[in-house]
Design a protein around this motif. Structure first.
Motif, short mmCIF file in Angstrom:
data_model
loop_
_atom_site.label_atom_id
_atom_site.label_comp_id
_atom_site.label_asym_id
_atom_site.label_seq_id
_atom_site.Cartn_x
_atom_site.Cartn_y
_atom_site.Cartn_z
N VAL A 135 22.75 9.42 65.23
CA VAL A 135 22.25 10.27 64.15
C VAL A 135 20.74 10.05 64.02
N SER A 136 19.98 11.02 64.52
CA SER A 136 18.52 10.86 64.48
C SER A 136 17.88 12.16 64.02
N GLY A 137 16.56 12.21 64.11
CA GLY A 137 15.85 13.42 63.70
C GLY A 137 16.16 14.59 64.62
N GLY A 138 16.46 14.28 65.88
CA GLY A 138 16.70 15.34 66.86
C GLY A 138 18.15 15.51 67.27
N HIS A 139 19.00 14.53 66.96
CA HIS A 139 20.37 14.58 67.50
C HIS A 139 21.41 14.09 66.51
N ALA A 162 21.33 15.58 61.75
CA ALA A 162 21.46 14.96 60.43
C ALA A 162 20.09 14.57 59.87
N GLY A 163 19.25 13.98 60.71
CA GLY A 163 17.92 13.55 60.26
C GLY A 163 17.04 14.74 59.89
N GLU A 164 17.21 15.83 60.66
CA GLU A 164 16.46 17.05 60.38
C GLU A 164 16.85 17.58 59.00
N ALA A 165 18.16 17.54 58.70
CA ALA A 165 18.64 17.99 57.38
C ALA A 165 18.04 17.11 56.28
N PHE A 166 18.04 15.79 56.50
CA PHE A 166 17.43 14.87 55.53
C PHE A 166 15.96 15.23 55.32
N ASP A 167 15.24 15.48 56.43
CA ASP A 167 13.81 15.76 56.33
C ASP A 167 13.53 17.09 55.63
N LYS A 168 14.35 18.12 55.96
CA LYS A 168 14.11 19.43 55.35
C LYS A 168 14.46 19.41 53.86
N GLY A 179 11.02 12.73 55.36
CA GLY A 179 11.47 12.34 54.04
C GLY A 179 12.79 11.58 53.98
N GLY A 180 13.45 11.35 55.13
CA GLY A 180 14.73 10.64 55.12
C GLY A 180 14.71 9.35 54.31
N PRO A 181 13.78 8.44 54.62
CA PRO A 181 13.74 7.18 53.86
C PRO A 181 13.46 7.40 52.38
N ALA A 182 12.57 8.36 52.05
CA ALA A 182 12.25 8.62 50.64
C ALA A 182 13.47 9.19 49.91
N LEU A 183 14.24 10.04 50.61
CA LEU A 183 15.44 10.63 50.00
C LEU A 183 16.48 9.53 49.75
N ASP A 184 16.60 8.62 50.68
CA ASP A 184 17.51 7.47 50.54
C ASP A 184 17.14 6.70 49.25
N ARG A 185 15.85 6.46 49.07
CA ARG A 185 15.40 5.71 47.88
C ARG A 185 15.60 6.53 46.60
N GLY A 272 20.25 5.55 66.05
CA GLY A 272 19.40 6.64 65.58
C GLY A 272 18.86 6.32 64.20
N GLY A 273 17.74 6.95 63.84
CA GLY A 273 17.02 6.63 62.61
C GLY A 273 17.84 6.76 61.34
N VAL A 274 18.76 7.75 61.29
CA VAL A 274 19.54 7.97 60.06
C VAL A 274 20.50 6.80 59.78
N SER A 275 20.79 6.00 60.80
CA SER A 275 21.70 4.86 60.56
C SER A 275 21.02 3.81 59.68
N ALA A 276 19.74 4.02 59.34
CA ALA A 276 19.08 3.14 58.36
C ALA A 276 19.53 3.50 56.95
N ASN A 277 20.15 4.67 56.78
CA ASN A 277 20.52 5.13 55.44
C ASN A 277 21.53 4.17 54.80
N ARG A 278 21.19 3.69 53.61
CA ARG A 278 22.00 2.63 52.99
C ARG A 278 23.39 3.12 52.61
N CYS A 303 17.32 0.83 65.90
CA CYS A 303 17.91 2.11 65.50
C CYS A 303 16.94 3.25 65.77
N THR A 304 15.68 3.06 65.39
CA THR A 304 14.69 4.12 65.61
C THR A 304 14.23 4.06 67.07
N ASP A 305 13.50 5.09 67.50
CA ASP A 305 13.13 5.18 68.92
C ASP A 305 12.33 3.96 69.39
N ASN A 306 12.77 3.39 70.50
CA ASN A 306 12.10 2.21 71.06
C ASN A 306 12.48 2.10 72.54
O1 KG4 Z 1 15.83 7.94 65.75
P1 KG4 Z 1 14.60 8.38 65.04
O2 KG4 Z 1 13.56 7.34 64.70
O3 KG4 Z 1 13.82 9.48 65.85
C1 KG4 Z 1 14.42 10.52 66.51
O4 KG4 Z 1 14.82 10.33 67.69
O5 KG4 Z 1 14.55 11.59 65.86
O6 KG4 Z 1 15.08 9.11 63.71
C2 KG4 Z 1 14.20 9.63 62.76
C3 KG4 Z 1 15.00 10.31 61.67
C4 KG4 Z 1 14.13 11.10 60.71
O7 KG4 Z 1 14.73 12.36 60.51
C5 KG4 Z 1 14.17 10.27 59.43
O8 KG4 Z 1 13.97 11.01 58.25
C6 KG4 Z 1 15.56 9.68 59.51
O9 KG4 Z 1 15.72 9.34 60.88
N1 KG4 Z 1 15.72 8.49 58.66
C7 KG4 Z 1 16.55 8.43 57.60
C8 KG4 Z 1 16.38 7.15 57.03
N2 KG4 Z 1 15.46 6.46 57.78
C9 KG4 Z 1 15.07 7.30 58.79
N3 KG4 Z 1 17.39 9.34 57.09
C10 KG4 Z 1 18.10 8.98 56.00
N4 KG4 Z 1 17.99 7.78 55.39
C11 KG4 Z 1 17.15 6.84 55.86
N5 KG4 Z 1 17.06 5.65 55.26
#
Ligand code: KG4
Ligand code: ZN
Length: 334
Positions: A135-139, A162-168, A179-185, A272-278, A303-306
């Protein structure tokens, strides 16, 4: 033996050094997030140019932090799919140049599979067979992972990731980008305050769809204060954020449960980045506990791109799966 891996698929320039025993010696990530923030999204051409500027300094820094000389590298790994094609090409060209100059093998790594392999890397032990959720910004994708190199796609998103939905939705709520992290907070309100749709598509299908949910939030926010275009604040913001987040989490957790049932597996790996969501993390943990399944959630830096997650290359190396000079950048999911 030491591997040097490169990642340039989106807006992170990363290089990592790891051993053939999966010991990570360095994992350097140069983020471009602030560069793209003023555009409200990643601009592909800007990303590619920034990768070009960053890639060699990032490689130097990864070698320096690992305490490894360039001539002590025995294999080059690179994420060559999927991603922004111009961005991927920078990492791929650098990887090909390095492999040729050092006269060492080159291995192409699938970035999405590597997001799941990051859980294996962090666990320090075998996690296969498992179900993998990315679950990331792109996938947004679910995989049946029968072993470390076999990833069968079980479901993917039909529209927004999923991440795109969080960001939008974060943008709709005035929380900035990404905005994913900000929305989480911000999601401290009542998750039942708004009844947002959960899209489960056809019966038996494990695909995802988040665009209807995003539109539902937009209409609810507009309806909430049509005369005033300023985004919601206070309790209202907290309720919108919590209700949206709960809808996404519900769908992801339900789908993971179905995938576990279907495969008969008792291990779930998430990346993927969304897996940071608490909320997602606690809901997945609860679902796995109910089923007696094991959950593998890597720490945030994996979790995030590395580039360290390209340690999946070690598995390819063991199986003799090398790339030729014709290794290409493939933007779509294969
Ligand atoms: O895996 P990633 O770093 O990059 C991509 O490959 O896309 O994921 C980034 C995505 C962004 O959409 C960001 O808003 C989301 O992960 N993200 C979160 C959280 N932290 C990062 N979404 C929801 N809650 C979070 N805590
Ligand atoms: Zn990614």
């Amino acid at each position: 033996m030491n591997f040097l891996a490169l990642e340039t698929s989106c807006d992170e320039t990363s290089a990592a050094v790891f051993t053939d025993e999966l010991k990570v010696l360095s994992n350097v990530v140069a983020s471009q997030t602030s560069l793209h923030a003023r555009f409200g999204g990643v601009v592909p051409e800007v990303a590619a140019r920034e990768h070009l500027r960053q890639i060699l300094p990032v490689v130097d820094e990864a070698l320096r932090r690992a305490g490894v000389g360039i001539h002590e590298i025995g294999c080059i790994a690179v994420h060559n799919t999927p991603g922004l094609v111009g961005a991927l090409l920078i990492g791929l060209s650098a990887a090909k140049g390095l492999a040729a100059a050092l006269d060492v093998p080159l291995i192409g790594v699938n970035h999405i599979h590597a997001h799941i392999y990051a859980a294996r890397l962090a666990a320090g032990r075998d996690i296969f067979p498992c179900v993998g959720l990315v679950v990331s910004g792109g996938h947004t994708a679910l995989f049946d992972c029968s072993d470390a190199v076999t990833y069968k796609l079980m479901g993917t998103t039909r529209d927004d990731a999923a991440g795109e939905a969080f960001d939008k939705v974060a943008t709709i709520l005035g929380l900035g980008f990404p905005g994913g992290p900000a929305l989480d907070r911000a999601a401290t309100g009542n998750p039942k305050a708004h009844k947002f749709p959960r899209s489960y598509l056809e019966a038996g299908c494990l695909d995802f769809s988040f665009s209807g949910l995003k539109t539902a939030v937009l209409y609810a926010v507009q309806g909430h204060d049509r005369a005033n275009t300023t985004p919601p604040t206070g309790t209202s913001l907290a309720d919108f954020a919590a209700s949206f987040q709960e809808a996404v989490v519900d769908v992801l957790v339900t789908r993971c449960g179905e995938a576990l049932d279907r495969t008969g597996t008792i291990r779930l790996a998430v990346g993927g980045g969304v897996s940071a969501n608490r909320r997602l993390r606690t809901a997945l943990q609860a679902m796995c506990e109910r089923r007696g399944a094991e959950l593998f959630l890597p720490p945030m830096e994996y979790c995030t791109d590395n580039a360290a997650m390209a340690a999946l290359a070690v598995e390819h190396y063991r199986r003799g799966q090398f790339a030729g000079d014709d290794l290409d950048a493939i933007p779509y999911v294969i």
